[in-house]
Scaffold this motif. Structure first.
Motif, mmCIF file in Angstrom:
data_model
loop_
_atom_site.group_PDB
_atom_site.id
_atom_site.type_symbol
_atom_site.label_atom_id
_atom_site.label_comp_id
_atom_site.label_asym_id
_atom_site.label_seq_id
_atom_site.Cartn_x
_atom_site.Cartn_y
_atom_site.Cartn_z
ATOM 1 N N ASN A 39 22.867 53.473 -39.433
ATOM 2 C CA ASN A 39 23.361 54.637 -40.705
ATOM 3 C C ASN A 39 24.127 54.973 -39.825
ATOM 4 O OD1 ASN A 39 22.847 57.833 -38.955
ATOM 5 N ND2 ASN A 39 21.859 58.192 -41.209
ATOM 6 N N PRO A 40 25.750 55.537 -39.349
ATOM 7 C CA PRO A 40 26.874 55.283 -38.342
ATOM 8 C C PRO A 40 26.404 57.112 -38.052
ATOM 9 C CG PRO A 40 27.589 55.835 -40.898
ATOM 10 C CD PRO A 40 26.684 55.611 -41.218
ATOM 11 N N LYS A 41 26.121 57.972 -38.447
ATOM 12 C CA LYS A 41 25.492 58.499 -36.905
ATOM 13 C C LYS A 41 24.798 58.118 -36.002
ATOM 14 C CE LYS A 41 23.887 63.578 -35.932
ATOM 15 N NZ LYS A 41 23.455 64.776 -37.444
ATOM 16 N N ILE A 42 23.557 57.691 -36.197
ATOM 17 C CA ILE A 42 22.698 57.163 -35.134
ATOM 18 C C ILE A 42 23.697 55.860 -34.171
ATOM 19 C CG2 ILE A 42 20.292 55.890 -35.112
ATOM 20 C CD1 ILE A 42 19.312 57.839 -37.348
ATOM 21 N N VAL A 43 23.843 54.927 -35.019
ATOM 22 C CA VAL A 43 24.496 53.637 -34.183
ATOM 23 C C VAL A 43 25.965 54.297 -33.722
ATOM 24 C CG1 VAL A 43 25.430 52.041 -34.974
ATOM 25 C CG2 VAL A 43 23.609 52.078 -36.305
ATOM 26 N N GLN A 44 26.424 54.974 -33.641
ATOM 27 C CA GLN A 44 27.368 55.284 -32.797
ATOM 28 C C GLN A 44 26.619 56.387 -31.667
ATOM 29 O OE1 GLN A 44 30.255 58.178 -35.331
ATOM 30 N NE2 GLN A 44 30.686 56.854 -36.320
ATOM 31 N N ASN A 45 25.560 57.216 -31.696
ATOM 32 C CA ASN A 45 25.451 57.564 -30.838
ATOM 33 C C ASN A 45 24.390 56.751 -29.441
ATOM 34 O OD1 ASN A 45 24.014 59.274 -29.166
ATOM 35 N ND2 ASN A 45 22.248 60.636 -30.421
ATOM 36 N N LEU A 46 23.770 55.171 -30.493
ATOM 37 C CA LEU A 46 23.101 54.345 -29.900
ATOM 38 C C LEU A 46 23.530 53.724 -29.037
ATOM 39 C CD1 LEU A 46 20.054 53.751 -32.281
ATOM 40 C CD2 LEU A 46 19.773 54.293 -30.033
ATOM 41 N N VAL A 47 25.288 53.414 -29.961
ATOM 42 C CA VAL A 47 26.176 52.665 -29.047
ATOM 43 C C VAL A 47 26.738 52.987 -27.662
ATOM 44 C CG1 VAL A 47 28.639 51.588 -28.878
ATOM 45 C CG2 VAL A 47 26.756 51.305 -31.253
ATOM 46 N N LEU A 48 27.226 54.415 -27.766
ATOM 47 C CA LEU A 48 27.761 55.089 -26.728
ATOM 48 C C LEU A 48 26.751 54.797 -25.555
ATOM 49 C CD1 LEU A 48 29.862 57.116 -25.890
ATOM 50 C CD2 LEU A 48 28.695 59.316 -27.014
ATOM 51 N N ARG A 49 25.525 55.521 -25.807
ATOM 52 C CA ARG A 49 24.597 55.637 -24.655
ATOM 53 C C ARG A 49 24.315 54.513 -24.093
ATOM 54 N NH1 ARG A 49 21.102 60.637 -25.103
ATOM 55 N NH2 ARG A 49 19.649 59.498 -23.532
ATOM 56 N N SER A 50 24.832 53.534 -24.914
ATOM 57 C CA SER A 50 24.312 51.445 -24.530
ATOM 58 C C SER A 50 25.528 51.331 -23.726
ATOM 59 C CB SER A 50 23.789 50.701 -25.652
ATOM 60 O OG SER A 50 23.220 51.279 -26.115
ATOM 61 N N ALA A 51 26.742 52.050 -24.273
ATOM 62 C CA ALA A 51 28.117 52.006 -23.507
ATOM 63 C C ALA A 51 27.819 52.756 -22.331
ATOM 64 C CB ALA A 51 29.230 52.120 -23.434
ATOM 65 N N MET A 52 27.044 53.514 -21.284
ATOM 66 C CA MET A 52 27.455 54.657 -20.459
ATOM 67 C C MET A 52 26.060 54.030 -19.288
ATOM 68 S SD MET A 52 27.034 58.266 -22.198
ATOM 69 C CE MET A 52 26.867 58.949 -20.921
ATOM 70 N N VAL A 53 25.021 52.963 -20.095
ATOM 71 C CA VAL A 53 24.261 52.299 -19.311
ATOM 72 C C VAL A 53 25.038 51.370 -18.243
ATOM 73 C CG1 VAL A 53 21.901 50.840 -19.107
ATOM 74 C CG2 VAL A 53 21.833 53.023 -21.049
ATOM 75 N N LYS A 54 25.427 50.903 -19.644
ATOM 76 C CA LYS A 54 26.171 49.761 -18.230
ATOM 77 C C LYS A 54 27.232 50.048 -17.566
ATOM 78 C CE LYS A 54 25.467 45.750 -21.726
ATOM 79 N NZ LYS A 54 26.197 44.232 -22.165
ATOM 80 N N SER A 55 28.157 50.752 -17.823
ATOM 81 C CA SER A 55 29.298 51.073 -17.668
ATOM 82 C C SER A 55 28.545 51.944 -15.811
ATOM 83 C CB SER A 55 29.659 52.458 -17.547
ATOM 84 O OG SER A 55 30.371 53.539 -17.199
ATOM 85 N N ARG A 56 27.694 52.644 -16.157
ATOM 86 C CA ARG A 56 26.806 53.134 -14.939
ATOM 87 C C ARG A 56 26.719 52.411 -14.472
ATOM 88 N NH1 ARG A 56 24.121 57.073 -18.500
ATOM 89 N NH2 ARG A 56 21.724 55.918 -18.240
ATOM 90 N N ILE A 57 25.811 51.353 -14.486
ATOM 91 C CA ILE A 57 25.113 49.674 -14.455
ATOM 92 C C ILE A 57 26.455 49.197 -13.185
ATOM 93 C CG2 ILE A 57 24.535 47.808 -13.951
ATOM 94 C CD1 ILE A 57 21.985 48.936 -16.707
ATOM 95 N N VAL A 58 27.322 48.562 -13.977
ATOM 96 C CA VAL A 58 28.865 48.128 -13.421
ATOM 97 C C VAL A 58 29.168 49.110 -11.608
ATOM 98 C CG1 VAL A 58 30.686 47.232 -13.621
ATOM 99 C CG2 VAL A 58 28.756 46.811 -14.867
ATOM 100 N N SER A 59 29.865 50.721 -12.460
ATOM 101 C CA SER A 59 30.116 51.197 -11.139
ATOM 102 C C SER A 59 29.270 51.509 -10.053
ATOM 103 C CB SER A 59 30.533 53.051 -11.694
ATOM 104 O OG SER A 59 29.082 53.155 -12.481
#
Length: 197
Positions: A39-59
């Protein structure tokens, strides 16, 4: 995309939920069919939040001192499973999901992760439908390859373990008995069945 590739991607999202963002995990639990059907709406939200998790950790750990190791959750046992199969039969994401389950079991046995939280992790991983090729796996071979894992230091393993969904803690004293019990746990699961690829 082939279903197995979707499963592997979903495993990465589940990992992000367990290691830092409990809301990701809850979204998967409550919208499972929509997630699996992309489902595009849910998947987009999950992908965005997951990318933010990785970004926070790496930064926070640009020089890979320790925090970034949290992204290896599931990889110690997962790599052992992959290597024992000569990197065939299971995809990396599938093996890591079983690694996450095994490493969560270590946390449960240590009294750090509650049974309720552990059951939630186990339920989602089983519901995703990853197949553990039990008849093709050799317990001792898995343990042998885990023994060669680069995270071992002075016969102990360094590992982040979940203390609850969305929060991890670093341990530098994981012993090989704990790893053995976790691998045995994976073999004991009646829900894990062999199916064709």
């Amino acid at each position: 995309m082939p279903k197995r590739e979707i499963i592997c991607g979903l495993g990465e999202v589940v990992k992000c939920g367990i290691i830092m963002d409990a809301e990701i995990f809850k979204m998967i639990e409550t919208n499972f069919e929509s997630v699996l059907n992309l489902n595009p709406k849910i998947v987009q939200n999950l992908v965005l939040r997951s990318a933010m998790v990785k970004s926070r950790i790496v930064s926070k750990d640009e020089k890979e001192k320790r925090l970034r190791m949290v992204l290896n959750f599931g990889h110690t046992i997962g790599h052992g499973i992959e290597a024992s199969l000569n990197y065939k039969r299971l995809k990396h994401g599938e093996a890591v999901m079983f690694g996450m389950l095994g490493e969560s079991f270590i946390s449960l046995n240590r009294g750090i992760l509650s049974l309720d939280e552990f059951e939630r992790i186990k339920r989602v991983i089983f519901k995703i439908g990853v197949v553990f090729p039990q008849k093709l796996l050799e317990r001792n071979l898995i343990l042998k390859y885990i023994g060669y894992d680069k995270k071992i230091l002075s016969e102990r393993l360094n590992m982040y373990l979940p203390i609850k969904i969305g929060k991890m803690k670093f341990f530098d004293d994981i012993n090989f008995d704990e790893i053995e019990r976790a691998v045995d746990f994976l073999f004991e699961q009646n829900k894990i069945k062999l199916t064709s690829t």
